[in-house]
Design a protein around this motif. Sequence first.
Motif, PDB file in Angstrom:
ATOM      1  N   LEU A  17       0.822  -1.204   0.000  1.00  0.00           N
ATOM      2  CA  LEU A  17       0.000   0.000   0.000  1.00  0.00           C
ATOM      3  C   LEU A  17       0.863   1.263   0.000  1.00  0.00           C
ATOM      4  O   LEU A  17       0.568   2.237  -0.711  1.00  0.00           O
ATOM      5  N   ASP A  18       1.929   1.247   0.774  1.00  0.00           N
ATOM      6  CA  ASP A  18       2.791   2.421   0.876  1.00  0.00           C
ATOM      7  C   ASP A  18       3.500   2.704  -0.449  1.00  0.00           C
ATOM      8  O   ASP A  18       3.588   3.860  -0.883  1.00  0.00           O
ATOM      9  N   LEU A  19       3.993   1.673  -1.081  1.00  0.00           N
ATOM     10  CA  LEU A  19       4.657   1.853  -2.369  1.00  0.00           C
ATOM     11  C   LEU A  19       3.670   2.358  -3.415  1.00  0.00           C
ATOM     12  O   LEU A  19       3.996   3.239  -4.227  1.00  0.00           O
ATOM     13  N   TYR A  20       2.472   1.806  -3.414  1.00  0.00           N
ATOM     14  CA  TYR A  20       1.457   2.273  -4.359  1.00  0.00           C
ATOM     15  C   TYR A  20       1.135   3.742  -4.109  1.00  0.00           C
ATOM     16  O   TYR A  20       1.117   4.555  -5.057  1.00  0.00           O
ATOM     17  N   ALA A  21       0.868   4.100  -2.845  1.00  0.00           N
ATOM     18  CA  ALA A  21       0.448   5.460  -2.524  1.00  0.00           C
ATOM     19  C   ALA A  21       1.519   6.490  -2.849  1.00  0.00           C
ATOM     20  O   ALA A  21       1.202   7.617  -3.266  1.00  0.00           O
ATOM     21  N   ASN A  22       2.772   6.134  -2.702  1.00  0.00           N
ATOM     22  CA  ASN A  22       3.839   7.122  -2.846  1.00  0.00           C
ATOM     23  C   ASN A  22       4.568   7.073  -4.183  1.00  0.00           C
ATOM     24  O   ASN A  22       5.078   8.107  -4.637  1.00  0.00           O
ATOM     25  N   LEU A  23       4.630   5.907  -4.818  1.00  0.00           N
ATOM     26  CA  LEU A  23       5.369   5.800  -6.067  1.00  0.00           C
ATOM     27  C   LEU A  23       4.502   6.036  -7.302  1.00  0.00           C
ATOM     28  O   LEU A  23       4.953   6.661  -8.268  1.00  0.00           O
ATOM     29  N   VAL A  24       3.276   5.540  -7.283  1.00  0.00           N
ATOM     30  CA  VAL A  24       2.440   5.636  -8.480  1.00  0.00           C
ATOM     31  C   VAL A  24       2.237   7.082  -8.939  1.00  0.00           C
ATOM     32  O   VAL A  24       2.390   7.369 -10.136  1.00  0.00           O
ATOM     33  N   ASP A 160       6.344  10.282   5.831  1.00  0.00           N
ATOM     34  CA  ASP A 160       6.342  11.625   5.262  1.00  0.00           C
ATOM     35  C   ASP A 160       7.682  11.980   4.625  1.00  0.00           C
ATOM     36  O   ASP A 160       7.774  12.958   3.883  1.00  0.00           O
ATOM     37  N   SER A 161       8.711  11.189   4.918  1.00  0.00           N
ATOM     38  CA  SER A 161      10.006  11.433   4.292  1.00  0.00           C
ATOM     39  C   SER A 161       9.962  11.205   2.788  1.00  0.00           C
ATOM     40  O   SER A 161      10.847  11.659   2.062  1.00  0.00           O
ATOM     41  N   TRP A 162       8.933  10.500   2.284  1.00  0.00           N
ATOM     42  CA  TRP A 162       8.735  10.390   0.844  1.00  0.00           C
ATOM     43  C   TRP A 162       8.626  11.782   0.223  1.00  0.00           C
ATOM     44  O   TRP A 162       9.084  12.007  -0.897  1.00  0.00           O
ATOM     45  N   ASN A 163       7.978  12.710   0.956  1.00  0.00           N
ATOM     46  CA  ASN A 163       7.732  14.048   0.416  1.00  0.00           C
ATOM     47  C   ASN A 163       8.804  15.053   0.799  1.00  0.00           C
ATOM     48  O   ASN A 163       9.138  15.935   0.012  1.00  0.00           O
ATOM     49  N   GLU A 164       9.332  14.947   2.004  1.00  0.00           N
ATOM     50  CA  GLU A 164      10.238  15.976   2.517  1.00  0.00           C
ATOM     51  C   GLU A 164      11.670  15.493   2.718  1.00  0.00           C
ATOM     52  O   GLU A 164      12.532  16.295   3.080  1.00  0.00           O
ATOM     53  N   GLY A 165      11.914  14.194   2.506  1.00  0.00           N
ATOM     54  CA  GLY A 165      13.241  13.676   2.761  1.00  0.00           C
ATOM     55  C   GLY A 165      13.469  13.437   4.246  1.00  0.00           C
ATOM     56  O   GLY A 165      12.644  13.800   5.085  1.00  0.00           O
ATOM     57  N   ILE A 166      14.590  12.824   4.568  1.00  0.00           N
ATOM     58  CA  ILE A 166      14.935  12.568   5.969  1.00  0.00           C
ATOM     59  C   ILE A 166      15.545  13.844   6.542  1.00  0.00           C
ATOM     60  O   ILE A 166      16.677  14.218   6.239  1.00  0.00           O
ATOM     61  N   ASP A 167      14.759  14.520   7.335  1.00  0.00           N
ATOM     62  CA  ASP A 167      15.172  15.790   7.918  1.00  0.00           C
ATOM     63  C   ASP A 167      14.647  15.848   9.347  1.00  0.00           C
ATOM     64  O   ASP A 167      13.471  15.567   9.592  1.00  0.00           O
ATOM     65  N   ALA A 168      15.521  16.213  10.286  1.00  0.00           N
ATOM     66  CA  ALA A 168      15.136  16.189  11.704  1.00  0.00           C
ATOM     67  C   ALA A 168      13.943  17.089  11.978  1.00  0.00           C
ATOM     68  O   ALA A 168      13.009  16.712  12.694  1.00  0.00           O
ATOM     69  N   GLY A 169      13.955  18.289  11.404  1.00  0.00           N
ATOM     70  CA  GLY A 169      12.856  19.216  11.634  1.00  0.00           C
ATOM     71  C   GLY A 169      11.538  18.683  11.117  1.00  0.00           C
ATOM     72  O   GLY A 169      10.502  18.792  11.786  1.00  0.00           O
TER      73      GLY A 169
END
Length: 272
Positions: A17-24, A160-169
Amino acid sequence: MNRPLALLPWLLGFVVLDLYANLVPRLVGVAVPVWLAYVGGFFVLAFLICRYGLGITRSASLGLARPAGWGRWLGAGFAIGFGIWALKNGVFWAMGKFELVGWRDAGFALPLLGKALFGMFFAAAINDLMIRGYGLAFCRRFELMRWYVLLTVVVYALDDSWNEGIDAGNLVFSAILGLSLAWTVLRTGTLWMAIGIHWGGNVCYRLMSGFDGQGVPRLQHVLDGTRFEYAALAVTALMFPLVAWVLRWMGQSATGSVTVEGVRASDELRPG
């Protein structure tokens, strides 16, 4: 079946589900017919995984029941999400993050509002079903409700790192927001207030920034900086006490809650 083997299909289902939601969406673009097919495809895929892969036969197990008051939860959530995001933008303006130089006309604003209301509802529903609804069914199945909030907050922040990347903030911001979203599910037993919060916040964001960087307000001299990130965290943190107060005011904490001791028999998972 031992516990690790019982967990495996749930983990695999979430990954799919996660791959579908974020990659498609990244692969097919955002043209309206394609996007609508993507939305429909997600719900079909979720149904197939839950019904035939996990044996979930009741929508209530995923937080999609519609008890009395569900529409009020959705509406209250929308008001909270929209209000917090509007407050955040007001604080940004007061801090000098941007200069407001005017407003776009109704011919621009109304279609954008309609697109935001429609599109952001389904975007919110997909995210909440995938993380908080799926997590609810998982924690009920394995008697882990005492870990529900922590589990879904961590998964949401990482996802959410799919959208914003790995960022501490951004991880902190997502965790703060995820706490409020998860708490509404824990106290009402449904996703509706969480979807409403997500929906309202996203609609406000789209009205400010549009889908292509052009929102209803005309902005100039937009600045970035750490102080604005701290301000965003502080304003978002106000959501949790507001959510707790609204739930208490609506009188749902006692009658609709999902407690750590268990769930009502009518909401139990049943094998397919």
